[in-house]
Design a protein around this motif. Structure first.
Motif, PDB file in Angstrom:
ATOM      1  N   ILE A 170       0.839  -1.201   0.000  1.00 26.07           N
ATOM      2  CA  ILE A 170       0.000   0.000   0.000  1.00 26.07           C
ATOM      3  C   ILE A 170       0.874   1.251   0.000  1.00 26.07           C
ATOM      4  CG2 ILE A 170      -1.633   1.339   1.384  1.00 26.07           C
ATOM      5  CD1 ILE A 170      -2.906  -1.289   2.252  1.00 26.07           C
ATOM      6  N   GLU A 171       1.950   1.245   0.789  1.00 25.62           N
ATOM      7  CA  GLU A 171       2.859   2.392   0.837  1.00 25.62           C
ATOM      8  C   GLU A 171       3.495   2.638  -0.529  1.00 25.62           C
ATOM      9  OE1 GLU A 171       5.115   5.620   1.886  1.00 25.62           O
ATOM     10  OE2 GLU A 171       3.413   4.704   2.945  1.00 25.62           O
ATOM     11  N   ARG A 172       3.905   1.579  -1.218  1.00 26.62           N
ATOM     12  CA  ARG A 172       4.492   1.739  -2.556  1.00 26.62           C
ATOM     13  C   ARG A 172       3.463   2.321  -3.520  1.00 26.62           C
ATOM     14  NH1 ARG A 172       6.849  -3.325  -1.216  1.00 26.62           N
ATOM     15  NH2 ARG A 172       5.222  -4.416  -2.396  1.00 26.62           N
ATOM     16  N   LEU A 173       2.226   1.876  -3.378  1.00 25.27           N
ATOM     17  CA  LEU A 173       1.173   2.408  -4.237  1.00 25.27           C
ATOM     18  C   LEU A 173       0.950   3.887  -3.965  1.00 25.27           C
ATOM     19  CD1 LEU A 173      -1.167   2.087  -6.266  1.00 25.27           C
ATOM     20  CD2 LEU A 173      -2.614   1.380  -4.342  1.00 25.27           C
ATOM     21  N   GLN A 174       0.911   4.262  -2.702  1.00 25.54           N
ATOM     22  CA  GLN A 174       0.660   5.659  -2.347  1.00 25.54           C
ATOM     23  C   GLN A 174       1.765   6.579  -2.856  1.00 25.54           C
ATOM     24  OE1 GLN A 174       0.089   5.486   1.898  1.00 25.54           O
ATOM     25  NE2 GLN A 174      -2.000   4.652   1.736  1.00 25.54           N
ATOM     26  N   GLN A 175       2.981   6.060  -2.936  1.00 22.36           N
ATOM     27  CA  GLN A 175       4.083   6.859  -3.456  1.00 22.36           C
ATOM     28  C   GLN A 175       3.843   7.287  -4.902  1.00 22.36           C
ATOM     29  OE1 GLN A 175       6.596   8.196  -1.948  1.00 22.36           O
ATOM     30  NE2 GLN A 175       6.294   7.210   0.050  1.00 22.36           N
ATOM     31  N   ARG A 176       3.090   6.517  -5.616  1.00 28.55           N
ATOM     32  CA  ARG A 176       2.804   6.827  -7.015  1.00 28.55           C
ATOM     33  C   ARG A 176       1.816   7.977  -7.148  1.00 28.55           C
ATOM     34  NH1 ARG A 176       1.439   1.302 -10.061  1.00 28.55           N
ATOM     35  NH2 ARG A 176       1.547   2.758 -11.835  1.00 28.55           N
ATOM     36  N   PHE A 177       1.195   8.357  -6.048  1.00 27.28           N
ATOM     37  CA  PHE A 177       0.230   9.457  -6.061  1.00 27.28           C
ATOM     38  C   PHE A 177       0.804  10.725  -5.421  1.00 27.28           C
ATOM     39  CE2 PHE A 177      -2.231   5.671  -6.595  1.00 27.28           C
ATOM     40  CZ  PHE A 177      -3.287   6.033  -7.407  1.00 27.28           C
ATOM     41  N   ARG A 178       2.124  10.720  -5.176  1.00 19.31           N
ATOM     42  CA  ARG A 178       2.787  11.864  -4.567  1.00 19.31           C
ATOM     43  C   ARG A 178       3.799  12.485  -5.533  1.00 19.31           C
ATOM     44  NH1 ARG A 178       3.337   8.147   0.210  1.00 19.31           N
ATOM     45  NH2 ARG A 178       1.948   8.902   1.855  1.00 19.31           N
ATOM     46  N   GLY A 179       4.059  13.758  -5.349  1.00 15.46           N
ATOM     47  CA  GLY A 179       5.129  14.436  -6.075  1.00 15.46           C
ATOM     48  C   GLY A 179       4.854  14.630  -7.552  1.00 15.46           C
ATOM     49  N   ASP A 180       5.949  14.921  -8.289  1.00 16.52           N
ATOM     50  CA  ASP A 180       5.837  15.159  -9.728  1.00 16.52           C
ATOM     51  C   ASP A 180       5.382  13.887 -10.446  1.00 16.52           C
ATOM     52  OD1 ASP A 180       6.751  17.700  -9.237  1.00 16.52           O
ATOM     53  OD2 ASP A 180       8.853  17.195  -9.667  1.00 16.52           O
ATOM     54  N   GLY A 181       4.523  14.073 -11.407  1.00 18.26           N
ATOM     55  CA  GLY A 181       4.014  12.939 -12.167  1.00 18.26           C
ATOM     56  C   GLY A 181       3.061  12.063 -11.390  1.00 18.26           C
ATOM     57  N   ALA A 182       2.483  12.602 -10.312  1.00 14.24           N
ATOM     58  CA  ALA A 182       1.579  11.821  -9.478  1.00 14.24           C
ATOM     59  C   ALA A 182       0.339  11.399 -10.251  1.00 14.24           C
ATOM     60  CB  ALA A 182       1.169  12.640  -8.251  1.00 14.24           C
ATOM     61  N   LEU A 183      -0.131  10.207  -9.981  1.00 16.80           N
ATOM     62  CA  LEU A 183      -1.358   9.720 -10.596  1.00 16.80           C
ATOM     63  C   LEU A 183      -2.559  10.448 -10.001  1.00 16.80           C
ATOM     64  CD1 LEU A 183      -0.612   5.876 -10.504  1.00 16.80           C
ATOM     65  CD2 LEU A 183      -0.513   7.376 -12.500  1.00 16.80           C
ATOM     66  N   PRO A 184      -3.628  10.599 -10.760  1.00 18.17           N
ATOM     67  CA  PRO A 184      -4.846  11.223 -10.210  1.00 18.17           C
ATOM     68  C   PRO A 184      -5.432  10.371  -9.097  1.00 18.17           C
ATOM     69  CG  PRO A 184      -5.264  10.315 -12.394  1.00 18.17           C
ATOM     70  CD  PRO A 184      -3.789  10.247 -12.183  1.00 18.17           C
ATOM     71  N   LYS A 185      -5.860  11.005  -8.032  1.00 17.14           N
ATOM     72  CA  LYS A 185      -6.298  10.266  -6.848  1.00 17.14           C
ATOM     73  C   LYS A 185      -7.553   9.435  -7.092  1.00 17.14           C
ATOM     74  CE  LYS A 185      -8.858  14.186  -4.832  1.00 17.14           C
ATOM     75  NZ  LYS A 185      -8.945  15.080  -3.646  1.00 17.14           N
ATOM     76  N   ASN A 186      -8.304   9.742  -8.150  1.00 21.94           N
ATOM     77  CA  ASN A 186      -9.507   8.939  -8.403  1.00 21.94           C
ATOM     78  C   ASN A 186      -9.179   7.540  -8.903  1.00 21.94           C
ATOM     79  OD1 ASN A 186      -8.620   9.559 -10.984  1.00 21.94           O
ATOM     80  ND2 ASN A 186     -10.499  10.568 -11.635  1.00 21.94           N
ATOM     81  N   LYS A 187      -7.888   7.259  -9.155  1.00 18.52           N
ATOM     82  CA  LYS A 187      -7.476   5.912  -9.563  1.00 18.52           C
ATOM     83  C   LYS A 187      -7.022   5.065  -8.376  1.00 18.52           C
ATOM     84  CE  LYS A 187      -6.012   6.947 -14.315  1.00 18.52           C
ATOM     85  NZ  LYS A 187      -4.898   6.807 -15.299  1.00 18.52           N
ATOM     86  N   TYR A 188      -6.931   5.668  -7.210  1.00 17.86           N
ATOM     87  CA  TYR A 188      -6.346   4.969  -6.061  1.00 17.86           C
ATOM     88  C   TYR A 188      -7.156   3.739  -5.660  1.00 17.86           C
ATOM     89  CZ  TYR A 188      -4.563   4.040  -1.375  1.00 17.86           C
ATOM     90  OH  TYR A 188      -4.032   3.425  -0.268  1.00 17.86           O
ATOM     91  N   ALA A 189      -8.463   3.887  -5.524  1.00 17.47           N
ATOM     92  CA  ALA A 189      -9.287   2.766  -5.045  1.00 17.47           C
ATOM     93  C   ALA A 189      -9.204   1.570  -5.988  1.00 17.47           C
ATOM     94  CB  ALA A 189     -10.737   3.219  -4.887  1.00 17.47           C
ATOM     95  N   ARG A 190      -9.199   1.842  -7.297  1.00 14.23           N
ATOM     96  CA  ARG A 190      -9.145   0.732  -8.258  1.00 14.23           C
ATOM     97  C   ARG A 190      -7.797   0.015  -8.181  1.00 14.23           C
ATOM     98  NH1 ARG A 190      -6.877   0.302 -13.032  1.00 14.23           N
ATOM     99  NH2 ARG A 190      -6.515   2.545 -13.225  1.00 14.23           N
ATOM    100  N   MET A 191      -6.714   0.768  -8.062  1.00 12.45           N
ATOM    101  CA  MET A 191      -5.392   0.146  -7.993  1.00 12.45           C
ATOM    102  C   MET A 191      -5.182  -0.540  -6.646  1.00 12.45           C
ATOM    103  SD  MET A 191      -3.219   3.141  -9.945  1.00 12.45           S
ATOM    104  CE  MET A 191      -1.707   2.194 -10.079  1.00 12.45           C
ATOM    105  N   LEU A 192      -5.779  -0.001  -5.597  1.00 10.49           N
ATOM    106  CA  LEU A 192      -5.704  -0.634  -4.288  1.00 10.49           C
ATOM    107  C   LEU A 192      -6.378  -2.002  -4.292  1.00 10.49           C
ATOM    108  CD1 LEU A 192      -5.101  -0.468  -1.196  1.00 10.49           C
ATOM    109  CD2 LEU A 192      -7.359   0.606  -0.971  1.00 10.49           C
ATOM    110  N   ALA A 193      -7.474  -2.121  -5.034  1.00 12.68           N
ATOM    111  CA  ALA A 193      -8.226  -3.373  -5.078  1.00 12.68           C
ATOM    112  C   ALA A 193      -7.357  -4.532  -5.544  1.00 12.68           C
ATOM    113  CB  ALA A 193      -9.446  -3.223  -5.984  1.00 12.68           C
TER     114      ALA A 193
END
Length: 252
Positions: A170-193
């Motif tokens: 989960i921590e590695r996934l969250q890193q992809r939503f931080r900083g430059d080039g961050a993924l849009p947060k509306n994709k988090y739940a789907r990728m978390l699944a």
């Protein structure tokens, strides 16, 4: 062989359920000892294989059932074993023999089928560990939870979500939503699944829910009726472990 003795027989079983009495034999040539099986209404080939796998302490995936069917009924099924002339079409892995129209041929049954004629089980050498008489019931899928069960189920989920490998993923996934080039947060739940499939599968199986994603809908239906504070508190804890509250993102 698993057979119905010519014609399927129904009997009065507990809870007014119908059942069929079958004979179980290993897939081998010659005489084999048989086991008596009480097949409850709704039970399928998959349920038979799962029960035998439990007795034999083997994986159900290595077991299969075949039955003799006339070729006019077997045209769309996997045919197994050599024909009388030993002529085989297709690759060795397919092993589909020629057969005369209207002649019996052994076919491998799908796991959601219900046997209706002579059937043999393959994947084991014997049935020594299987009782002489046993019952096969259909798979139970849970549709409800009492409040006490709901709280215990939530505890199991929280424990599974708290495991280090899950939290690290989960921590590695969250890193992809931080900083430059961050993924849009509306994709988090789907990728978390995708991360939660393994821990959820283990907990869902314990509580007789289907694996995700179907099991998630069953879980929500079974837990949503409980709105007590202690239930809601555990739900908040679970969501926090998963980062669904997005507090980890807002903190930055």
């Amino acid at each position: 062989w698993l057979k119905f003795g010519g014609t399927p027989r129904l009997c009065c079983c507990s809870f007014a359920m119908s059942c069929q009495w079958l004979d179980l034999q290993v897939l081998k040539q010659g005489f084999q000892s048989q086991k008596k099986v009480q097949l409850m209404e709704g039970a399928t080939v998959g349920d038979i294989l799962k029960k035998v796998a439990e007795y034999k302490n083997v994986s159900a995936s290595q077991l299969y059932l075949t039955e003799a069917r006339w070729t006019d009924k077997a045209h769309c099924l996997c045919r197994v074993g050599p024909s009388n002339s030993s002529i085989v079409v297709g690759g060795a892995g397919i092993c589909v023999p020629y057969g005369l129209y209207g002649s019996p041929m052994h076919v491998k049954l799908h796991r959601n089928e219900v046997p209706d004629s002579e059937v043999q089980i393959g994947g084991v050498d014997d049935l020594d560990d299987v009782p002489d008489v046993f019952t096969v019931e259909p798979k139970f899928s849970r549709t409800s939870l009492t409040k006490e069960e709901c709280l215990a189920f939530q505890d199991d989920l929280i424990s599974a979500y708290s495991e280090d490998p899950v939290q690290q993923a989960i921590e590695r996934l969250q890193q992809r939503f931080r900083g430059d080039g961050a993924l849009p947060k509306n994709k988090y739940a789907r990728m978390l699944a995708e991360i939660l499939v393994a821990p959820q599968r283990q907990v869902f199986a314990k509580w007789s829910f289907d694996p995700p994603p179907k099991g998630i809908q069953q879980m929500l239906a079974a837990t949503s009726i409980h709105t007590d504070d202690d239930v809601q508190l555990k739900a908040t804890i679970a969501n926090g472990l998963l980062g669904l509250d997005l507090a980890w993102l807002e903190a930055e």
